[in-house]
Design a protein around this motif. Structure first.
Motif, mmCIF file in Angstrom:
data_model
loop_
_atom_site.group_PDB
_atom_site.id
_atom_site.type_symbol
_atom_site.label_atom_id
_atom_site.label_comp_id
_atom_site.label_asym_id
_atom_site.label_seq_id
_atom_site.Cartn_x
_atom_site.Cartn_y
_atom_site.Cartn_z
ATOM 1 N N GLN A 281 -15.408 0.149 -15.770
ATOM 2 C CA GLN A 281 -15.076 -1.266 -15.765
ATOM 3 C C GLN A 281 -14.536 -1.632 -14.393
ATOM 4 O OE1 GLN A 281 -12.505 -2.650 -18.942
ATOM 5 N NE2 GLN A 281 -13.291 -4.724 -18.698
ATOM 6 N N ALA A 282 -15.262 -2.489 -13.725
ATOM 7 C CA ALA A 282 -14.845 -2.983 -12.414
ATOM 8 C C ALA A 282 -13.993 -4.234 -12.601
ATOM 9 C CB ALA A 282 -16.069 -3.292 -11.563
ATOM 10 N N PRO A 283 -13.154 -4.550 -11.630
ATOM 11 C CA PRO A 283 -12.306 -5.749 -11.740
ATOM 12 C C PRO A 283 -13.140 -6.998 -12.009
ATOM 13 C CG PRO A 283 -11.627 -4.407 -9.894
ATOM 14 C CD PRO A 283 -12.897 -3.814 -10.388
ATOM 15 N N GLY A 284 -12.756 -7.735 -13.029
ATOM 16 C CA GLY A 284 -13.453 -8.979 -13.344
ATOM 17 C C GLY A 284 -14.779 -8.824 -14.040
ATOM 18 N N LYS A 285 -15.142 -7.589 -14.383
ATOM 19 C CA LYS A 285 -16.425 -7.351 -15.033
ATOM 20 C C LYS A 285 -16.232 -6.691 -16.389
ATOM 21 C CE LYS A 285 -19.184 -7.003 -10.821
ATOM 22 N NZ LYS A 285 -20.197 -6.192 -10.086
ATOM 23 N N GLU A 286 -17.258 -6.759 -17.197
ATOM 24 C CA GLU A 286 -17.212 -6.111 -18.495
ATOM 25 C C GLU A 286 -17.463 -4.611 -18.344
ATOM 26 O OE1 GLU A 286 -18.726 -9.819 -21.308
ATOM 27 O OE2 GLU A 286 -19.892 -7.997 -21.196
ATOM 28 N N ARG A 287 -16.989 -3.879 -19.319
ATOM 29 C CA ARG A 287 -17.227 -2.445 -19.333
ATOM 30 C C ARG A 287 -18.712 -2.164 -19.526
ATOM 31 N NH1 ARG A 287 -14.350 0.406 -24.100
ATOM 32 N NH2 ARG A 287 -16.180 -0.394 -25.218
ATOM 33 N N GLU A 288 -19.227 -1.186 -18.809
ATOM 34 C CA GLU A 288 -20.630 -0.816 -18.968
ATOM 35 C C GLU A 288 -20.767 0.686 -19.156
ATOM 36 O OE1 GLU A 288 -23.343 -1.257 -15.714
ATOM 37 O OE2 GLU A 288 -21.939 -0.454 -14.228
ATOM 38 N N GLY A 289 -21.767 1.061 -19.911
ATOM 39 C CA GLY A 289 -22.069 2.470 -20.078
ATOM 40 C C GLY A 289 -22.765 2.998 -18.847
ATOM 41 N N VAL A 290 -22.334 4.140 -18.349
ATOM 42 C CA VAL A 290 -22.883 4.722 -17.136
ATOM 43 C C VAL A 290 -23.834 5.868 -17.454
ATOM 44 C CG1 VAL A 290 -22.319 5.912 -14.992
ATOM 45 C CG2 VAL A 290 -20.843 4.075 -15.817
ATOM 46 N N ALA A 291 -23.367 6.780 -18.281
ATOM 47 C CA ALA A 291 -24.177 7.952 -18.631
ATOM 48 C C ALA A 291 -23.623 8.568 -19.902
ATOM 49 C CB ALA A 291 -24.164 8.987 -17.504
ATOM 50 N N SER A 292 -24.487 9.266 -20.610
ATOM 51 C CA SER A 292 -24.017 9.969 -21.803
ATOM 52 C C SER A 292 -24.850 11.218 -22.021
ATOM 53 C CB SER A 292 -24.074 9.074 -23.041
ATOM 54 O OG SER A 292 -25.413 8.755 -23.367
ATOM 55 N N ILE A 293 -24.287 12.144 -22.794
ATOM 56 C CA ILE A 293 -24.952 13.420 -23.012
ATOM 57 C C ILE A 293 -24.696 13.891 -24.433
ATOM 58 C CG2 ILE A 293 -22.974 14.715 -22.090
ATOM 59 C CD1 ILE A 293 -25.021 16.704 -20.901
ATOM 60 N N ARG B 81 -28.143 18.696 -27.106
ATOM 61 C CA ARG B 81 -29.419 19.324 -26.760
ATOM 62 C C ARG B 81 -29.746 19.080 -25.292
ATOM 63 N NH1 ARG B 81 -29.665 17.564 -31.905
ATOM 64 N NH2 ARG B 81 -30.117 15.439 -31.248
ATOM 65 N N PRO B 82 -30.488 19.976 -24.662
ATOM 66 C CA PRO B 82 -30.739 19.883 -23.213
ATOM 67 C C PRO B 82 -31.298 18.542 -22.757
ATOM 68 C CG PRO B 82 -31.425 22.016 -24.023
ATOM 69 C CD PRO B 82 -31.056 21.212 -25.233
ATOM 70 N N GLY B 83 -32.151 17.923 -23.547
ATOM 71 C CA GLY B 83 -32.768 16.674 -23.118
ATOM 72 C C GLY B 83 -32.002 15.425 -23.479
ATOM 73 N N ASP B 84 -30.893 15.577 -24.125
ATOM 74 C CA ASP B 84 -30.131 14.426 -24.595
ATOM 75 C C ASP B 84 -29.232 13.887 -23.490
ATOM 76 O OD1 ASP B 84 -29.552 15.612 -28.010
ATOM 77 O OD2 ASP B 84 -31.310 14.695 -27.044
ATOM 78 N N LYS B 85 -29.838 13.095 -22.609
ATOM 79 C CA LYS B 85 -29.074 12.488 -21.525
ATOM 80 C C LYS B 85 -29.545 11.055 -21.326
ATOM 81 C CE LYS B 85 -28.313 16.792 -18.984
ATOM 82 N NZ LYS B 85 -28.481 17.508 -17.699
ATOM 83 N N TYR B 86 -28.623 10.228 -20.928
ATOM 84 C CA TYR B 86 -28.927 8.828 -20.650
ATOM 85 C C TYR B 86 -28.183 8.414 -19.393
ATOM 86 C CZ TYR B 86 -28.067 3.832 -20.628
ATOM 87 O OH TYR B 86 -27.939 2.534 -20.232
ATOM 88 N N TYR B 87 -28.867 7.605 -18.568
ATOM 89 C CA TYR B 87 -28.240 7.029 -17.381
ATOM 90 C C TYR B 87 -28.584 5.547 -17.312
ATOM 91 C CZ TYR B 87 -27.926 11.873 -15.740
ATOM 92 O OH TYR B 87 -27.655 13.214 -15.614
ATOM 93 N N VAL B 88 -27.627 4.755 -16.937
ATOM 94 C CA VAL B 88 -27.928 3.358 -16.646
ATOM 95 C C VAL B 88 -28.746 3.326 -15.356
ATOM 96 C CG1 VAL B 88 -25.841 2.903 -15.282
ATOM 97 C CG2 VAL B 88 -26.919 1.053 -16.579
ATOM 98 N N ASP B 89 -29.620 2.355 -15.236
ATOM 99 C CA ASP B 89 -30.550 2.324 -14.098
ATOM 100 C C ASP B 89 -29.849 2.382 -12.746
ATOM 101 O OD1 ASP B 89 -33.057 0.097 -15.558
ATOM 102 O OD2 ASP B 89 -32.739 2.250 -15.744
ATOM 103 N N SER B 90 -28.694 1.766 -12.632
ATOM 104 C CA SER B 90 -28.030 1.662 -11.340
ATOM 105 C C SER B 90 -27.519 2.998 -10.804
ATOM 106 C CB SER B 90 -26.876 0.663 -11.419
ATOM 107 O OG SER B 90 -25.939 1.066 -12.394
ATOM 108 N N VAL B 91 -27.450 4.022 -11.644
ATOM 109 C CA VAL B 91 -26.939 5.321 -11.179
ATOM 110 C C VAL B 91 -27.992 6.420 -11.234
ATOM 111 C CG1 VAL B 91 -24.637 4.666 -11.972
ATOM 112 C CG2 VAL B 91 -26.038 6.199 -13.383
ATOM 113 N N LYS B 92 -29.169 6.104 -11.743
ATOM 114 C CA LYS B 92 -30.221 7.114 -11.828
ATOM 115 C C LYS B 92 -30.552 7.662 -10.450
ATOM 116 C CE LYS B 92 -32.554 5.561 -16.038
ATOM 117 N NZ LYS B 92 -33.767 4.916 -16.603
ATOM 118 N N GLY B 93 -30.653 8.986 -10.357
ATOM 119 C CA GLY B 93 -30.939 9.634 -9.089
ATOM 120 C C GLY B 93 -29.706 9.894 -8.249
#
Length: 118
Positions: free
Chosen positions: A38-50, A53-65
């Motif tokens: 959560q950045a100042p003045g902004k809503e909380r956002e999900g960044v990544a989760s795991i 299982r090995p393939g169970d990962k998620y990234y928000v587009d802005s942090v991929k790579g």
């Protein structure tokens, strides 16, 4: 259940930080760990989760790579390796745990502040 997030700090643009989330008291055999910010003045956002299982990962587009999520199931600890940090990554980062992945999060840790600035 307790979650302890750590590893935040001040870093220059282009730098790296690794956040840790130590989870204790969890009775689930299978649970997910998520990182939010959560950045100042902004809503909380999900960044990544795991999940478990090995393939169970998620990234928000802005942090991929740039960000890599991982976990140590023996230590019950999740990690968020943040590379090529940008000023817009500045936020309070929170970790959370829930079961099953990725249905939602029942427990939250305190935040750790990440500031990206020159």
């Amino acid at each position: 259940v307790q979650l302890q997030a750590s590893g935040g700090g001040l870093v220059q643009p282009g730098g790296s930080l690794r956040l840790s989330c130590a989870v204790s008291g969890v009775a689930w055999d299978d649970y997910g760990i998520g990182w939010f910010r959560q950045a100042p003045g902004k809503e909380r956002e999900g960044v990544a989760s795991i999940g478990m299982r090995p393939g169970d990962k998620y990234y928000v587009d802005s942090v991929k790579g740039r960000f890599i999520i991982s976990r140590d199931t023996v230590k019950n600890t999740g990690y968020l390796q943040m590379n090529s940090l940008k000023p817009e990554d500045t936020a309070v980062y929170y970790c959370a745990a829930g079961s099953p992945w990725p249905s939602g999060y029942d427990y939250w840790g305190q935040g750790t502040l990440v500031t990206v600035s020159s």
